[in-house]
Scaffold this motif. Sequence first.
Motif, PDB file in Angstrom:
ATOM      1  N   THR A   1       0.884  -0.663  -0.047  1.00 17.88           N
ATOM      2  CA  THR A   1       0.062   0.044   0.088  1.00 17.88           C
ATOM      3  C   THR A   1       0.582   1.418  -0.102  1.00 17.88           C
ATOM      4  O   THR A   1       2.182   1.304   0.719  1.00 17.88           O
ATOM      5  CB  THR A   1      -0.685  -0.298   0.850  1.00 17.88           C
ATOM      6  OG1 THR A   1      -2.077  -1.872   1.281  1.00 17.88           O
ATOM      7  CG2 THR A   1      -1.859   1.533   1.618  1.00 17.88           C
ATOM      8  N   VAL A   2       0.697   2.347  -0.990  1.00 19.71           N
ATOM      9  CA  VAL A   2       0.965   3.119  -0.964  1.00 19.71           C
ATOM     10  C   VAL A   2      -0.200   4.766  -0.053  1.00 19.71           C
ATOM     11  O   VAL A   2      -0.473   4.901  -0.313  1.00 19.71           O
ATOM     12  CB  VAL A   2       1.264   3.592  -1.885  1.00 19.71           C
ATOM     13  CG1 VAL A   2       1.927   4.822  -2.723  1.00 19.71           C
ATOM     14  CG2 VAL A   2       2.657   2.876  -3.202  1.00 19.71           C
ATOM     15  N   THR A   3       0.579   5.570   0.977  1.00 21.70           N
ATOM     16  CA  THR A   3       0.335   6.592   1.154  1.00 21.70           C
ATOM     17  C   THR A   3       0.283   8.093   0.991  1.00 21.70           C
ATOM     18  O   THR A   3       2.238   7.769   0.781  1.00 21.70           O
ATOM     19  CB  THR A   3       0.188   5.996   2.720  1.00 21.70           C
ATOM     20  OG1 THR A   3       1.504   6.211   3.479  1.00 21.70           O
ATOM     21  CG2 THR A   3      -0.384   4.636   3.204  1.00 21.70           C
ATOM     22  N   PRO A   4      -0.067   8.885   0.924  1.00 18.94           N
ATOM     23  CA  PRO A   4       0.687  10.589   0.841  1.00 18.94           C
ATOM     24  C   PRO A   4       1.540  10.951   1.414  1.00 18.94           C
ATOM     25  O   PRO A   4       2.526  11.164   1.267  1.00 18.94           O
ATOM     26  CB  PRO A   4      -0.941  11.256   0.800  1.00 18.94           C
ATOM     27  CG  PRO A   4      -1.346  10.207   0.699  1.00 18.94           C
ATOM     28  CD  PRO A   4      -1.650   8.960   1.612  1.00 18.94           C
ATOM     29  N   GLN A   5       0.930   9.943   2.984  1.00 18.85           N
ATOM     30  CA  GLN A   5       2.740  10.398   4.015  1.00 18.85           C
ATOM     31  C   GLN A   5       4.060   9.348   3.678  1.00 18.85           C
ATOM     32  O   GLN A   5       4.691  10.148   4.103  1.00 18.85           O
ATOM     33  CB  GLN A   5       1.942  10.178   5.633  1.00 18.85           C
ATOM     34  CG  GLN A   5       1.683  11.338   6.011  1.00 18.85           C
ATOM     35  CD  GLN A   5       1.514  11.324   7.934  1.00 18.85           C
ATOM     36  OE1 GLN A   5       2.459  11.536   8.344  1.00 18.85           O
ATOM     37  NE2 GLN A   5       0.019  10.915   7.823  1.00 18.85           N
ATOM     38  N   ALA A   6       3.157   8.756   3.083  1.00 17.51           N
ATOM     39  CA  ALA A   6       5.128   7.581   3.094  1.00 17.51           C
ATOM     40  C   ALA A   6       5.710   8.634   1.744  1.00 17.51           C
ATOM     41  O   ALA A   6       6.657   8.453   1.590  1.00 17.51           O
ATOM     42  CB  ALA A   6       4.688   6.394   2.948  1.00 17.51           C
ATOM     43  N   TYR A   7       4.755   8.446   0.653  1.00 17.38           N
ATOM     44  CA  TYR A   7       5.660   8.592  -1.043  1.00 17.38           C
ATOM     45  C   TYR A   7       6.014  10.079  -0.666  1.00 17.38           C
ATOM     46  O   TYR A   7       7.415  10.758  -0.695  1.00 17.38           O
ATOM     47  CB  TYR A   7       4.500   9.086  -1.564  1.00 17.38           C
ATOM     48  CG  TYR A   7       5.017   8.347  -3.004  1.00 17.38           C
ATOM     49  CD1 TYR A   7       5.255   6.812  -2.628  1.00 17.38           C
ATOM     50  CD2 TYR A   7       5.118   8.611  -4.135  1.00 17.38           C
ATOM     51  CE1 TYR A   7       5.902   6.714  -4.232  1.00 17.38           C
ATOM     52  CE2 TYR A   7       5.693   8.928  -5.446  1.00 17.38           C
ATOM     53  CZ  TYR A   7       6.214   7.098  -4.824  1.00 17.38           C
ATOM     54  OH  TYR A   7       6.684   6.448  -6.192  1.00 17.38           O
ATOM     55  N   ALA A   8       5.210  11.226   0.674  1.00 21.06           N
ATOM     56  CA  ALA A   8       5.319  12.587   0.601  1.00 21.06           C
ATOM     57  C   ALA A   8       7.148  12.713   0.945  1.00 21.06           C
ATOM     58  O   ALA A   8       7.635  13.190   0.770  1.00 21.06           O
ATOM     59  CB  ALA A   8       5.007  13.680   1.287  1.00 21.06           C
ATOM     60  N   TRP A   9       6.747  12.180   2.408  1.00 21.16           N
ATOM     61  CA  TRP A   9       8.334  12.032   3.311  1.00 21.16           C
ATOM     62  C   TRP A   9       9.490  11.836   2.608  1.00 21.16           C
ATOM     63  O   TRP A   9      10.580  12.579   2.607  1.00 21.16           O
ATOM     64  CB  TRP A   9       7.902  11.401   4.554  1.00 21.16           C
ATOM     65  CG  TRP A   9       7.026  12.235   5.484  1.00 21.16           C
ATOM     66  CD1 TRP A   9       5.961  11.955   6.366  1.00 21.16           C
ATOM     67  CD2 TRP A   9       7.141  12.739   5.903  1.00 21.16           C
ATOM     68  NE1 TRP A   9       5.598  13.040   7.588  1.00 21.16           N
ATOM     69  CE2 TRP A   9       6.696  13.824   6.714  1.00 21.16           C
ATOM     70  CE3 TRP A   9       7.840  14.249   5.727  1.00 21.16           C
ATOM     71  CZ2 TRP A   9       5.898  14.614   7.437  1.00 21.16           C
ATOM     72  CZ3 TRP A   9       8.375  15.477   6.604  1.00 21.16           C
ATOM     73  CH2 TRP A   9       7.298  16.122   7.874  1.00 21.16           C
ATOM     74  N   THR A  10       9.026  10.683   2.139  1.00 21.36           N
ATOM     75  CA  THR A  10      10.550   9.966   0.233  1.00 21.36           C
ATOM     76  C   THR A  10      10.713  11.522  -0.715  1.00 21.36           C
ATOM     77  O   THR A  10      11.792  11.440  -0.362  1.00 21.36           O
ATOM     78  CB  THR A  10       9.926   8.814  -0.004  1.00 21.36           C
ATOM     79  OG1 THR A  10       9.605   7.419   1.460  1.00 21.36           O
ATOM     80  CG2 THR A  10      10.730   8.235  -0.933  1.00 21.36           C
ATOM     81  N   ALA A  11       9.802  11.713  -0.820  1.00 27.82           N
ATOM     82  CA  ALA A  11       9.895  13.340  -1.734  1.00 27.82           C
ATOM     83  C   ALA A  11      11.328  14.073  -0.763  1.00 27.82           C
ATOM     84  O   ALA A  11      11.568  14.546  -1.683  1.00 27.82           O
ATOM     85  CB  ALA A  11       8.553  13.541  -2.580  1.00 27.82           C
ATOM     86  N   THR A  12      10.112  14.612   0.038  1.00 31.59           N
ATOM     87  CA  THR A  12      10.966  15.620   1.045  1.00 31.59           C
ATOM     88  C   THR A  12      12.431  14.694   1.201  1.00 31.59           C
ATOM     89  O   THR A  12      13.757  15.894   1.151  1.00 31.59           O
ATOM     90  CB  THR A  12      10.263  15.487   1.817  1.00 31.59           C
ATOM     91  OG1 THR A  12       8.707  15.929   2.301  1.00 31.59           O
ATOM     92  CG2 THR A  12      10.884  17.468   3.008  1.00 31.59           C
ATOM     93  N   LYS A  13      12.490  14.103   2.044  1.00 31.71           N
ATOM     94  CA  LYS A  13      13.691  13.226   2.082  1.00 31.71           C
ATOM     95  C   LYS A  13      14.759  13.736   0.693  1.00 31.71           C
ATOM     96  O   LYS A  13      15.897  14.095   0.787  1.00 31.71           O
ATOM     97  CB  LYS A  13      13.731  12.069   2.202  1.00 31.71           C
ATOM     98  CG  LYS A  13      14.913  11.313   3.112  1.00 31.71           C
ATOM     99  CD  LYS A  13      15.187  11.880   4.215  1.00 31.71           C
ATOM    100  CE  LYS A  13      17.003  12.081   4.578  1.00 31.71           C
ATOM    101  NZ  LYS A  13      16.977  12.239   6.153  1.00 31.71           N
ATOM    102  N   TYR A  14      14.310  13.201  -0.296  1.00 33.78           N
ATOM    103  CA  TYR A  14      14.951  13.041  -1.663  1.00 33.78           C
ATOM    104  C   TYR A  14      15.893  14.643  -1.804  1.00 33.78           C
ATOM    105  O   TYR A  14      16.835  14.569  -2.131  1.00 33.78           O
ATOM    106  CB  TYR A  14      14.369  12.365  -2.884  1.00 33.78           C
ATOM    107  CG  TYR A  14      14.268  11.349  -2.691  1.00 33.78           C
ATOM    108  CD1 TYR A  14      14.482  10.106  -2.807  1.00 33.78           C
ATOM    109  CD2 TYR A  14      12.430  10.846  -4.252  1.00 33.78           C
ATOM    110  CE1 TYR A  14      14.645   9.516  -2.768  1.00 33.78           C
ATOM    111  CE2 TYR A  14      12.480   9.667  -4.085  1.00 33.78           C
ATOM    112  CZ  TYR A  14      13.268   8.627  -3.514  1.00 33.78           C
ATOM    113  OH  TYR A  14      13.469   7.689  -3.395  1.00 33.78           O
ATOM    114  N   SER A  15      14.749  15.784  -1.749  1.00 38.20           N
ATOM    115  CA  SER A  15      15.044  17.403  -2.565  1.00 38.20           C
ATOM    116  C   SER A  15      15.997  18.049  -1.207  1.00 38.20           C
ATOM    117  O   SER A  15      16.867  18.563  -1.351  1.00 38.20           O
ATOM    118  CB  SER A  15      13.679  17.863  -2.804  1.00 38.20           C
ATOM    119  OG  SER A  15      12.813  17.902  -1.002  1.00 38.20           O
ATOM    120  N   GLU A  16      15.790  17.025   0.063  1.00 38.70           N
ATOM    121  CA  GLU A  16      16.753  17.906   1.258  1.00 38.70           C
ATOM    122  C   GLU A  16      17.859  17.469   1.302  1.00 38.70           C
ATOM    123  O   GLU A  16      18.688  17.863   1.277  1.00 38.70           O
ATOM    124  CB  GLU A  16      16.509  17.898   2.508  1.00 38.70           C
ATOM    125  CG  GLU A  16      14.452  18.052   3.269  1.00 38.70           C
ATOM    126  CD  GLU A  16      15.016  19.767   3.300  1.00 38.70           C
ATOM    127  OE1 GLU A  16      15.600  20.220   3.519  1.00 38.70           O
ATOM    128  OE2 GLU A  16      13.863  20.746   2.810  1.00 38.70           O
TER     129      GLU A  16
END
Length: 167
Positions: free
Chosen positions: A23-38
């Motif tokens: 299952t993909v959740t917005p929080q999991a995907y969003a925090w992963t994206a945040t980690k990438y850009s940070e």
Amino acid sequence: FIREWKADDGATWRWDPKSFDTTVTPQAYAWTATKYSEWAKNFENHTASSALDHFRGLMLNNLAATAAGWMQQNLKLPNGLFAAAWKNGKITDAAPKLDDQLAVLIAFGSLETVANPTNHFAWYTAPLPVAKVHGMEDQLFAALRRSALVKSPSFADRALGVQALSW
């Protein structure tokens, strides 16, 4: 594990793929994206001593942009909010959750700070133009203002803080 784990038996060290929750959740995907850009910013700010470090930052920012695009395409509902869960190619929980929306806003804000051509990350702007990221943020803010998820004044303060950090 596939069977009972034993430290001296390498065959027991594998996970059983049938036990994975996909299952993909917005929080999991969003925090992963945040980690990438940070991390992309980190490579530029602290370790960019070589072309390889710049390349790493660029690749991480591309991953963040890809994650943001995937969320827009697969999790965004007609009302502008993001569904709570996606699995096997379809939304499995369409009830938006406030924490998910805030995580997505933070991810978009982090991506925007990298994409903004007025800062020193300007050469990372290729994945998404800053205007596109601003549009994604504005659409989500507008959807949140219209939704029943927003009931407390403290949310408005937090949302303004996120928006202020990204603009």
